[in-house]
Design a protein around this motif. Sequence first.
Motif, mmCIF file in Angstrom:
data_model
loop_
_atom_site.group_PDB
_atom_site.id
_atom_site.type_symbol
_atom_site.label_atom_id
_atom_site.label_comp_id
_atom_site.label_asym_id
_atom_site.label_seq_id
_atom_site.Cartn_x
_atom_site.Cartn_y
_atom_site.Cartn_z
ATOM 1 N N UNK A 196 28.877 49.256 31.786
ATOM 2 C CA UNK A 196 29.050 50.382 30.881
ATOM 3 C C UNK A 196 30.524 50.749 30.776
ATOM 4 N N UNK A 197 31.026 50.821 29.566
ATOM 5 C CA UNK A 197 32.430 51.155 29.362
ATOM 6 C C UNK A 197 33.359 49.973 29.426
ATOM 7 N N UNK A 198 32.807 48.767 29.537
ATOM 8 C CA UNK A 198 33.655 47.568 29.582
ATOM 9 C C UNK A 198 33.634 46.906 30.946
ATOM 10 N N UNK A 199 34.595 46.048 31.181
ATOM 11 C CA UNK A 199 34.670 45.355 32.468
ATOM 12 C C UNK A 199 35.127 46.316 33.551
ATOM 13 N N UNK A 200 34.392 46.306 34.672
ATOM 14 C CA UNK A 200 34.666 47.206 35.783
ATOM 15 C C UNK A 200 35.113 46.415 37.001
ATOM 16 N N UNK A 201 35.967 47.015 37.814
ATOM 17 C CA UNK A 201 36.378 46.430 39.081
ATOM 18 C C UNK A 201 35.238 46.609 40.077
ATOM 19 N N UNK A 234 42.976 51.159 46.151
ATOM 20 C CA UNK A 234 41.772 50.430 45.752
ATOM 21 C C UNK A 234 40.576 51.359 45.622
ATOM 22 N N UNK A 235 40.371 52.249 46.580
ATOM 23 C CA UNK A 235 39.156 53.087 46.547
ATOM 24 C C UNK A 235 39.156 54.031 45.347
ATOM 25 N N UNK A 236 40.335 54.290 44.765
ATOM 26 C CA UNK A 236 40.393 55.156 43.593
ATOM 27 C C UNK A 236 40.068 54.405 42.299
ATOM 28 N N UNK A 237 40.132 53.078 42.323
ATOM 29 C CA UNK A 237 39.910 52.273 41.124
ATOM 30 C C UNK A 237 38.564 51.538 41.141
ATOM 31 N N UNK A 258 40.247 53.022 32.532
ATOM 32 C CA UNK A 258 40.565 53.999 33.558
ATOM 33 C C UNK A 258 41.572 53.478 34.561
ATOM 34 N N UNK A 259 41.472 52.199 34.903
ATOM 35 C CA UNK A 259 42.379 51.617 35.886
ATOM 36 C C UNK A 259 43.812 51.609 35.374
#
Length: 302
Positions: free
Chosen positions: A127-132, A145-148, A155-156
């Motif tokens: 959802x919202x595109x590719x996520x980490x 890292x934990x924030x992204x 968002x990243x």
Amino acid sequence: MTFGAGARPFAPARARFEIGLAPLDLADWLEIGPDLAEVLQEKDRLLASRHGDVFAALPGSESAQAETLALVRAWLGERACATHRVTPDAVTAAGRTVHTDGHDGLAPLDAAGRLVPEDLCLLEAGEGGYRLTAASLCAPAHWRLHEKLGHPMMGIHAPVPGWSDRLGPRVDRIFANLKVEAPVQRLNWGLAASPVTFTPEARRDDDRRMAHLTAGDAIDALWLRVERQTLRRLARTGAILFTIRTVMTPLAEVLAGQEDVRALLEALETLGADEQRYKAFGRYRAALVAALQARLASYSAG
């Protein structure tokens, strides 16, 4: 494209934030280099002392992690026989052995990250595109890292100048169209006050070191940080594997000749205000520009 070691990615044409992708030959996917033992030793230290800061994975990423580990093992077995010994259940490199069969309880991406100098990040469609969704990240440049983790690309990369209106949509298209058989690579660069690559905190340490920087010592005090980044689509899971090979070189070594000095000076003069703020060049730009101008003048006089 020159690999991270020895790269001069600060040509004026690259000064503005651009994606700048180039085709990647998978024979050159990873960059082992003469610093292998040093980099892996630093990774081991961070993974032992700050594991939660340098490795994280979301539930559901296990398949993509396992596919990544298999690709890393296969590449090392074929391309890095001089530095890595690959057996069915482990890989030995730089005098230590990493079990890759789960024997040590390591997540697959955690094991893979201990084998190579690169940081490894997995991006999966959601959802919202590719996520980490998972990362072994021992050389972050001022982000945690934990924030992204779990966030989409928008968002990243929100702090990156031009991301929301110019770069972000292009990256979305690149990700959507990335083919398994057509991986890509790019170079990113910056300047730092020390050779430390693990810098998740804000730039306050650099600020302190650079508070009294002058034209007389700017070149000797700074380091060039080059990140060689690759993107490849995983055939089985469809995830995208993003690798980052970070190399730090004393700026004095990089500026080996007149053309290098001129290129860096032109890059600093070409950068817009947003790019300068993002790269935090304002802290030392004036001193470095003066130093580069003086170096160019000495070439002319000599």
